[in-house]
Motif scaffolding. Structure first.
Motif, PDB file in Angstrom:
ATOM      1  N   HIS A   1       1.052  -1.086  -0.117  1.00  0.00           N
ATOM      2  CA  HIS A   1      -0.104   0.121  -0.017  1.00  0.00           C
ATOM      3  C   HIS A   1       0.820   1.380   0.027  1.00  0.00           C
ATOM      4  O   HIS A   1       1.758   1.406   0.781  1.00  0.00           O
ATOM      5  CB  HIS A   1      -0.777  -0.060   1.230  1.00  0.00           C
ATOM      6  N   PHE A   2       0.652   2.095  -1.076  1.00  0.00           N
ATOM      7  CA  PHE A   2       1.453   3.379  -1.077  1.00  0.00           C
ATOM      8  C   PHE A   2       0.485   4.674  -0.605  1.00  0.00           C
ATOM      9  O   PHE A   2      -0.538   4.736  -1.250  1.00  0.00           O
ATOM     10  CB  PHE A   2       2.189   3.764  -2.390  1.00  0.00           C
ATOM     11  N   MET A   3       1.062   5.331   0.177  1.00  0.00           N
ATOM     12  CA  MET A   3       0.344   6.365   0.698  1.00  0.00           C
ATOM     13  C   MET A   3       1.180   7.699   0.465  1.00  0.00           C
ATOM     14  O   MET A   3       2.463   7.691   0.813  1.00  0.00           O
ATOM     15  CB  MET A   3       0.076   6.327   2.204  1.00  0.00           C
ATOM     16  N   SER A   4       0.460   8.846  -0.129  1.00  0.00           N
ATOM     17  CA  SER A   4       1.248   9.990  -0.007  1.00  0.00           C
ATOM     18  C   SER A   4       0.168  11.226   0.212  1.00  0.00           C
ATOM     19  O   SER A   4      -0.830  11.063   0.394  1.00  0.00           O
ATOM     20  CB  SER A   4       1.190  10.319  -1.853  1.00  0.00           C
ATOM     21  N   ASP A   5       1.134  12.369   0.498  1.00  0.00           N
ATOM     22  CA  ASP A   5       0.181  13.568   0.913  1.00  0.00           C
ATOM     23  C   ASP A   5      -0.989  13.769  -0.217  1.00  0.00           C
ATOM     24  O   ASP A   5      -0.813  13.732  -1.474  1.00  0.00           O
ATOM     25  CB  ASP A   5       0.986  14.872   0.948  1.00  0.00           C
ATOM     26  N   ASP A   6      -2.232  14.046   0.430  1.00  0.00           N
ATOM     27  CA  ASP A   6      -3.207  14.606  -0.652  1.00  0.00           C
ATOM     28  C   ASP A   6      -3.625  13.548  -1.789  1.00  0.00           C
ATOM     29  O   ASP A   6      -4.351  13.848  -2.664  1.00  0.00           O
ATOM     30  CB  ASP A   6      -2.975  15.911  -0.915  1.00  0.00           C
ATOM     31  N   GLU A   7      -3.349  12.232  -1.214  1.00  0.00           N
ATOM     32  CA  GLU A   7      -3.780  11.041  -2.563  1.00  0.00           C
ATOM     33  C   GLU A   7      -4.307   9.862  -1.718  1.00  0.00           C
ATOM     34  O   GLU A   7      -3.712   9.788  -0.627  1.00  0.00           O
ATOM     35  CB  GLU A   7      -2.468  10.589  -3.335  1.00  0.00           C
ATOM     36  N   PRO A   8      -5.446   9.367  -2.142  1.00  0.00           N
ATOM     37  CA  PRO A   8      -5.879   8.163  -1.523  1.00  0.00           C
ATOM     38  C   PRO A   8      -4.779   7.076  -1.624  1.00  0.00           C
ATOM     39  O   PRO A   8      -4.021   7.023  -2.640  1.00  0.00           O
ATOM     40  CB  PRO A   8      -6.925   7.673  -2.402  1.00  0.00           C
ATOM     41  N   PRO A   9      -4.796   6.163  -0.422  1.00  0.00           N
ATOM     42  CA  PRO A   9      -3.651   5.057  -0.720  1.00  0.00           C
ATOM     43  C   PRO A   9      -4.143   4.251  -2.052  1.00  0.00           C
ATOM     44  O   PRO A   9      -5.437   3.991  -2.451  1.00  0.00           O
ATOM     45  CB  PRO A   9      -4.015   4.218   0.510  1.00  0.00           C
ATOM     46  N   VAL A  10      -2.995   3.388  -2.468  1.00  0.00           N
ATOM     47  CA  VAL A  10      -3.287   2.725  -3.474  1.00  0.00           C
ATOM     48  C   VAL A  10      -2.334   1.368  -3.211  1.00  0.00           C
ATOM     49  O   VAL A  10      -1.141   1.496  -2.747  1.00  0.00           O
ATOM     50  CB  VAL A  10      -2.679   3.517  -4.747  1.00  0.00           C
ATOM     51  N   VAL A  11      -2.699   0.465  -3.692  1.00  0.00           N
ATOM     52  CA  VAL A  11      -2.008  -0.842  -3.720  1.00  0.00           C
ATOM     53  C   VAL A  11      -1.196  -1.069  -5.293  1.00  0.00           C
ATOM     54  O   VAL A  11      -1.984  -1.120  -6.169  1.00  0.00           O
ATOM     55  CB  VAL A  11      -3.003  -2.145  -3.581  1.00  0.00           C
ATOM     56  N   LEU A  12      -0.126  -1.230  -4.965  1.00  0.00           N
ATOM     57  CA  LEU A  12       0.738  -1.660  -6.353  1.00  0.00           C
ATOM     58  C   LEU A  12       1.372  -3.058  -6.318  1.00  0.00           C
ATOM     59  O   LEU A  12       1.616  -3.369  -5.182  1.00  0.00           O
ATOM     60  CB  LEU A  12       1.844  -0.541  -6.355  1.00  0.00           C
ATOM     61  N   ARG A  13       1.178  -3.570  -7.525  1.00  0.00           N
ATOM     62  CA  ARG A  13       1.643  -5.023  -7.902  1.00  0.00           C
ATOM     63  C   ARG A  13       2.759  -4.780  -8.728  1.00  0.00           C
ATOM     64  O   ARG A  13       2.952  -3.743  -9.400  1.00  0.00           O
ATOM     65  CB  ARG A  13       0.285  -5.686  -8.156  1.00  0.00           C
ATOM     66  N   PRO A  14       3.346  -6.043  -9.206  1.00  0.00           N
ATOM     67  CA  PRO A  14       4.314  -6.078 -10.270  1.00  0.00           C
ATOM     68  C   PRO A  14       4.051  -5.149 -11.392  1.00  0.00           C
ATOM     69  O   PRO A  14       2.853  -5.639 -11.862  1.00  0.00           O
ATOM     70  CB  PRO A  14       4.690  -7.429 -10.248  1.00  0.00           C
ATOM     71  N   GLY A  15       4.884  -4.479 -11.751  1.00  0.00           N
ATOM     72  CA  GLY A  15       4.687  -3.632 -13.079  1.00  0.00           C
ATOM     73  C   GLY A  15       4.154  -2.261 -12.805  1.00  0.00           C
ATOM     74  O   GLY A  15       4.192  -1.184 -13.593  1.00  0.00           O
ATOM     75  N   ASN A  16       3.503  -2.076 -11.820  1.00  0.00           N
ATOM     76  CA  ASN A  16       2.751  -0.636 -11.176  1.00  0.00           C
ATOM     77  C   ASN A  16       4.028   0.122 -11.022  1.00  0.00           C
ATOM     78  O   ASN A  16       4.779  -0.219 -10.356  1.00  0.00           O
ATOM     79  CB  ASN A  16       1.853  -0.780 -10.222  1.00  0.00           C
ATOM     80  N   THR A  17       3.655   1.387 -11.120  1.00  0.00           N
ATOM     81  CA  THR A  17       4.383   2.595 -10.696  1.00  0.00           C
ATOM     82  C   THR A  17       3.641   3.493  -9.928  1.00  0.00           C
ATOM     83  O   THR A  17       2.536   3.755 -10.015  1.00  0.00           O
ATOM     84  CB  THR A  17       5.198   3.186 -11.877  1.00  0.00           C
TER      85      THR A  17
END
Length: 191
Positions: free
Chosen positions: A135-151
């Protein structure tokens, strides 16, 4: 290095982010070998890579005992579990196996269940997941799950963090901009 160049050139977003930096002649330097506690878990990443990321994941696993692994933090700034479950090495950069002052390409590993606390750094950054997920979290953005190949892109000095699921994470991390040779700063330790 060829697996990294192939992965970057096959992804339009990564190729645009890197630009001509990998076209310049890169000088190979002996970076030596240094181990980190998490290396024994790296072999399991083979089964967690995607079709697009299998070649680079395999290259990382095969070269793991030939590179200079690092940790950006210490036991006073992070937990003992974090210290035993992560590590990274520079492939390209001011202190990488291939010397460049314009780009830094690191390969990082984070074990399952780890939380990479909120941090920032001067260079712009793109994470490219090679194997596993987080799970990637950033300021002012909703969390996103990244899997192989995602950036995932992070702007200069943006606060961001990661939480590994029940899967570990192997990622290529590309920096461009200023202060390529500096470690990230954890939010609670920012001056």
């Amino acid at each position: 290095m060829s697996a990294v160049k192939d992965k970057i050139s096959a992804n339009k977003g990564l190729a645009a982010f890197v630009g001509p930096a990998l076209d310049e002649p890169l000088q190979l330097q002996d970076a030596g070998f240094r181990s980190v506690p998490c290396l024994q878990a790296l072999g399991h990443m083979r089964n967690l890579a995607g079709l697009q990321t299998q070649a680079i994941t395999e290259a990382v696993i095969e070269s793991a005992l030939l590179v200079d692994w690092h940790q950006s933090y210490d036991a006073e700034t992070t937990s003992p579990a974090f210290m035993s479950g992560y590590g990274w090495f520079n492939l390209v950069g001011p202190a990488g196996a291939f010397q460049s002052d314009n780009l830094r390409i690191s390969i990082g590993f984070w074990d399952r269940g780890l939380e990479y606390p909120s941090h920032s750094h001067a260079p712009e950054e793109v994470y490219c997941v090679l194997a596993g997920e987080a799970h990637f979290m950033s300021d002012d953005e909703p969390p996103v799950v990244l899997r192989p190949g995602n950036t995932k892109y992070h702007a200069s000095n943006a606060q961001h963090s990661m939480f590994m699921t029940d899967s570990p994470l192997l990622a290529m991390v590309i920096w461009r901009g200023l202060e390529l040779d500096r470690n990230p700063v954890l939010q609670e330790h920012a001056a």
